[in-house]
Each structure stands twice: as structure tokens, then as C-alpha cells.
Enzyme design. Structure first.
Site, mmCIF file in Angstrom:
data_model
loop_
_atom_site.group_PDB
_atom_site.id
_atom_site.type_symbol
_atom_site.label_atom_id
_atom_site.label_comp_id
_atom_site.label_asym_id
_atom_site.label_seq_id
_atom_site.Cartn_x
_atom_site.Cartn_y
_atom_site.Cartn_z
ATOM 1 N N GLU A 66 0.895 -1.180 0.000
ATOM 2 C CA GLU A 66 0.000 0.000 0.000
ATOM 3 C C GLU A 66 0.916 1.208 0.000
ATOM 4 O O GLU A 66 1.513 1.545 1.023
ATOM 5 C CB GLU A 66 -0.887 -0.003 1.252
ATOM 6 C CG GLU A 66 -1.800 -1.207 1.371
ATOM 7 C CD GLU A 66 -2.887 -1.236 0.311
ATOM 8 O OE1 GLU A 66 -3.288 -0.161 -0.179
ATOM 9 O OE2 GLU A 66 -3.316 -2.338 -0.058
ATOM 10 N N CYS A 97 -2.138 9.487 2.569
ATOM 11 C CA CYS A 97 -1.859 8.974 1.228
ATOM 12 C C CYS A 97 -2.957 9.362 0.241
ATOM 13 O O CYS A 97 -2.734 9.365 -0.964
ATOM 14 C CB CYS A 97 -1.716 7.461 1.270
ATOM 15 S SG CYS A 97 -3.147 6.653 1.989
#
Ligand code: NAD
Length: 482
Positions: A248, A282
Site C-alpha cells: 500500500e 496517502c
């Protein structure tokens, strides 16, 4: 506060006795020292986890559901102290830390729910060949987990939920910036009755700890959340044993406001998605693109709202904008703003450090940069700070092209009041998730994973369990009633 490491069921120091400091980013005060472990301690943790795998995978789904729910319940009981600890070591405002505790719990509850829901065994009709076929979700074995500092509880429980649900023991290495949250979580897991050795937390040097993970044939999955640069290094290191990776990684979300959007809604969406964790997420919108017909009111209303952001210590209830995590973080924000200005961006507000009496120099003023262009650094890579670079577009095709031209594909946002137009644009964005008039699209019950260089694999939703327990097929001949 737990400061020692949990290794094979014991709370221990580093073999060498070495420690590393954990500082409060808001004022540089020392919060604690934690063990500075390395290859030896990580290898021992992996070996212990491997010994526990058989026992753990043999627990019943009901036992593991109860375990996940117990961990979640204890987290709920300790919501305030857990949130305070997070704010101290990470800097985010207390209301956000409380929200993160809830969000982190939702991944444990979600995994428990999915485990209850899912049929563990699918029996297919015998094929014409006379074979019977059984397909199980079979746990891989030991999972090594490496997590970042920006959501220290949630990034861990996103992985612990499906790992524990499927009976995979875990060895975790949290970020050097935020090890205390992970240790607090480990304490809760022990209290909830997690079998000894099924969860170790090793703090310390990332490189030797990573080496231990890649050196061991027992690590069947390394699940990593962090930057794309580190992800690339892990891919290289994984090549010797072809360690299975779930990644990720970083993003660079476009935020496209179409001409028919509700401007106030778009502004509120930006206030939530851009300034959560001071822009250190993010999925933070980094490339704001507004249709030229509404660009000016969008900018002026956003600027008005941004004036309400109060920088300060996260524990202060008035604060809604915390510090950058470290000096490198603040330098990156400064360099992105300087680069944009040198390439012709216009500064509407901010663009400088914000002095907060008695606190560190890691606070950055909420910033708006106008006339942003794709060449600017802030349009090329994550800024990870409270900076809004905005460009105006005339043709939506141009906005889509700019949105897609980077190697990142994590999250994106589209604002529009026309469902067809919103879906037209959203379906053309090469990202794993799109918020359509939604500033918070990531939840525990929906799958989330990056495209391109933003990652491999899925977290959240039902698919998350498959990462830890992919299908295993038994093709059976000659056993009646198999
Ligand atoms: P980072 O890559 O610097 O560090 C992440 C973790 O990797 C830390 O625990 C660090 O100690 C460890 N690490 C670093 N080098 C290593 C090595 N050589 N071997 C083993 N471990 C190593 O990232 P960060 O600064 O902690 O986090 C911010 C980044 O994480 C941003 O890019 C952000 O976009 C990304 N992120 C992605 C998601 C997602 O879901 N895709 C979520 C949160 C954060």
C-alpha cells in the site's frame, strides 16, 4: 505506557540494550525510549510465529471472531488514553486521534464480520470426471507487517484484522516515529487473549529488521504500507526468496471540480480531505483542478474556510492542524512551495512556517498556490503538508489526462451535481478509489488498493481476507463423501 517489545510472548529490551528516542513532534519533548532491535530479534520473532502457526490456524473461526471483537472492545474502553498517546507521538489533533481509534477498530470488527459471513469451504458439484473439488480459504502462515507513522493504529489493524481472522501469526515493525501506538495495541492483544507468540512487535532499525523478514522462508507474506520509494526497495529485497508482497504505497490524488459542482460542498470536501492529519495522508488531494467557470469563487471560499484552521499542540482542544511529523517533512513542504513559486505559481495565502508560541518549528501555514502547472513538484509528488495547489481547466479531458499522467493511482475525487458526468469522469481516472462528492471514501467495509506505483493488493472489505488466506483447491478422487 508500554515501551518494551513483545517478542514470542515476552516483553523484552533489545539484545544489545540499545534504545531509540520517541519525540513529540509538536514540542520536541522526549516521550519515551523504545528498544532498538535488529535482525536477531526480528528473526526470533518470525521463528516464534512460525511455531505458533499450526495452533493458531487450528483455532475455530468462532474463537478468532471473539478474539477480534475483544481486542476491538478493549480499544473502545481505552479510546481516550490511546488517542492521547497517538497525538503525543504523531501530533494529530486529539479529535482526529479519537477518530483513528474508532477507524482502526472498524478493521478488526470488519474482519470478524467477514469471517462470520464467509463460508470457509465451498463444495463444488463433482465434475464429469468423477472428481470432487473442495476450495478452502487457506492461511498462508506468518505475516510480516511494516507500517508508516501517519495512521499508526489503523494501518496496523487493517492488516491485523484479516491476519488474525484467518489464523496467520504476525510480526510487526512499526515506524520509528510512532512505535508506542503499536506497543499499546500489542498490550491490548495480549489482554484479549491472543495466543502467545502470535503477535510480536519489533521496534528499531528498518533495514536489518526487513532483512530478517526476507531471509526467512517462514515469512509467507510481507504486507507493507509506506512510501513508493521504500516499496520499490522491498520489491528488490523480496526477489531472493520471492517473498509474497502486499504493498500500500504513496498516492497523489487529483481533486476535480466540474462546472456543475456545488462549490460549498467542494470546499467542505477539501477542508476534510486536504487538512486531515495536516495533509499527511496517502489520499490527500494534491492536485486541485477547478473548472474555470467556478475557479474564482472556489478559491475565495476555500481561502475563507482555511483561515479558520488553528495550528497547535494536538492535545489542545482548539487545534485542528498539527505539526509535520519531522524536520524532513517540513523541509519537503517548503521545497514544494519554493519550487512552485519559482515556476510561476501565485501565492494566495500561507507559504511559510507558522510560529506557534512555545512549540517546535514544524508547523506550516495553510497555503494556497494558484496557477499550478503539471511541471511543478507539488503536482508531481506527494507534498504531505497543508498545501493546496490549484489549477484551472477548460476541458475536462485535459483534467483527466493530467490526473492520469503520473505513475500513482491511489485515490481521486470528483465533484459534480450530475451523476452521469461524475461517473463519466470517475470511471476514467486510473485510481483504486474515487470519492464522488465524498471526501472520506476509504472505509473498512470497502476494498481499497492502489493502481500503478501506488501498490499491489487490497485492504478493507471482504477481499482483504484473501490476501492472508487465498483459495486452496483439493481435487479428490475416490473418497466417497469427500
Ligand atoms: P516510509 O516508506 O518512509 O516508511 C514506512 C515504513 O517502512 C516505516 O516503518 C519504515 O521504518 C519502514 N522502512 C523504511 N525503509 C525500510 C527498509 N529498507 N526495509 C524495511 N522497512 C523499511 O513511509 P512513511 O514516511 O512512514 O509513510 C508515509 C508514506 O506512506 C507516504 O508515501 C504515504 O502515501 C504512504 N501511505 C500509504 C497508504 C496506503 O494505504 N496506500 C497509507 C498510509 C501511508
Amino acid at each position: 505506557m508500554q515501551t518494551r517489545n513483545l517478542i514470542d510472548g515476552q516483553w523484552v529490551d533489545a539484545d544489545s540494550g540499545a534504545t531509540m528516542p520517541v519525540f513529540d513532534p509538536a514540542d520536541d519533548s522526549l516521550i519515551a525510549e523504545v528498544p532498538k532491535c535488529g535482525l536477531e530479534e526480528a528473526s526470533r520473532s518470525v521463528a516464534a510465529a512460525a511455531r505458533r502457526f499450526d495452533g493458531f490456524q487450528s483455532t475455530t473461526p468462532g474463537e478468532r471472531v471473539a478474539l477480534l471483537r475483544d481486542i476491538s472492545r478493549i480499544m473502545a474502553d481505552r479510546r481516550d488514553p490511546l488517542a492521547e498517546l497517538l497525538t503525543r507521538e504523531q501530533g494529530k489533533p486529539l479529535f482526529e486521534s479519537r477518530g483513528e481509534v474508532d477507524y482502526a477498530r472498524s478493521y478488526l470488527d470488519g474482519a470478524a464480520h467477514e469471517l462470520e459471513r464467509r463460508s470457509l469451504e465451498t463444495r463444488l458439484d463433482p465434475a464429469l470426471t468423477g472428481k470432487s473439488v473442495l476450495v478452502h480459504s487457506a492461511p498462508l502462515g506468518v505475516a510480516a507487517i511494516i507500517t508508516p507513522w501517519n495512521f499508526p493504529y489503523a494501518m496496523l489493524t487493517k492488516k491485523l484484522g484479516p491476519a488474525f481472522a484467518t489464523g496467520c501469526p504476525v510480526v510487526a515493525k512499526p515506524s520509528e516515529e510512532t512505535p508506542l501506538s503499536a506497543l499499546a495495541l500489542a498490550e491490548i492483544c495480549v489482554e484479549a487473549g491472543l495466543p502467545s507468540g502470535c503477535f510480536s512487535v519489533v521496534t528499531g532499525d528498518p533495514v536489518p529488521i526487513g532483512e530478517a523478514f526476507f531471509d526467512s522462508q517462514d515469512v509467507r507474506l510481507l504486507s507493507f504500507t509506506g512510501s513508493t520509494a521504500t516499496g520499490r526497495k522491498l520489491v528488490r529485497s523480496s526477489s531472493s526468496r520471492l517473498t509474497r508482497l502486499a504493498l500500500e504505497l504513496g498516492g497523489h490524488a487529483p481533486f476535480i471540480v466540474l462546472e456543475d459542482a456545488d462549490i460549498d460542498s467542494a470546499v467542505e470536501g477539501l477542508m476534510i480531505s486536504k487538512f486531515r492529519n495536516s495533509g499527511q495522508t496517502c489520499v490527500s488531494p494534491n492536485r486541485i483542478m477547478g473548472h474555470h467557470s467556478l475557479h474564482d469563487p472556489l478559491v475565495s471560499r476555500l481561502a475563507e474556510r482555511m483561515k479558520t484552521l488553528v495550528s497547535g499542540r494536538g492535545l489542545d482542544p482548539a487545534t485542528n492542524l498539527g505539526p509535520m511529523i519531522n524536520d524532513a517533512g517540513i523541509r519537503k513542504v517548503q521545497s514544494h512551495v519554493e519550487d512552485a513559486l519559482s515556476r510561476g505559481a501565485r501565492l494566495l495565502m500561507g507559504g511559510e512556517l507558522r510560529h506557534v508560541e512555545g512549540l517546535s518549528s514544524r508547523f506550516y501555514a495553510p497555503t494556497i498556490l494558484l496557477d499550478a502547472t503539471p511541471e511543478m513538484l507539488c503536482f508531481q509528488e506527494e507534498t504531505f503538508g497543508p498545501v493546496c495547489p490549484i489549477m484551472s481547466f477548460e476541458d475536462v479531458g485535459e483534467a483527466i489526462q493530467i490526473a492520469n499522467e503520473l505513475p500513482y493511482g491511489l485515490a481521486s475525487y470528483v465533484w459534480s451535481s450530475d451523476a452521469d458526468r461524475a461517473m463519466f469522469v470517475a470511471s476514467r481516472l486510473h485510481t483504486g478509489i474515487v470519492g464522488i462528492n465524498d471526501p472520506s471514501p476509504v472505509t473498512s467495509w470497502t476494498p481499497f488498493g492502489g493502481r500503478k506505483q501506488s501498490g499491489w493488493g487490497i485492504e478493507g472489505g471482504a477481499a482483504a481476507l484473501d490476501e492472508y488466506a487465498p483459495p486452496k483447491t483439493y481435487s479428490i478422487v475416490g473418497l466417497q463423501d469427500a
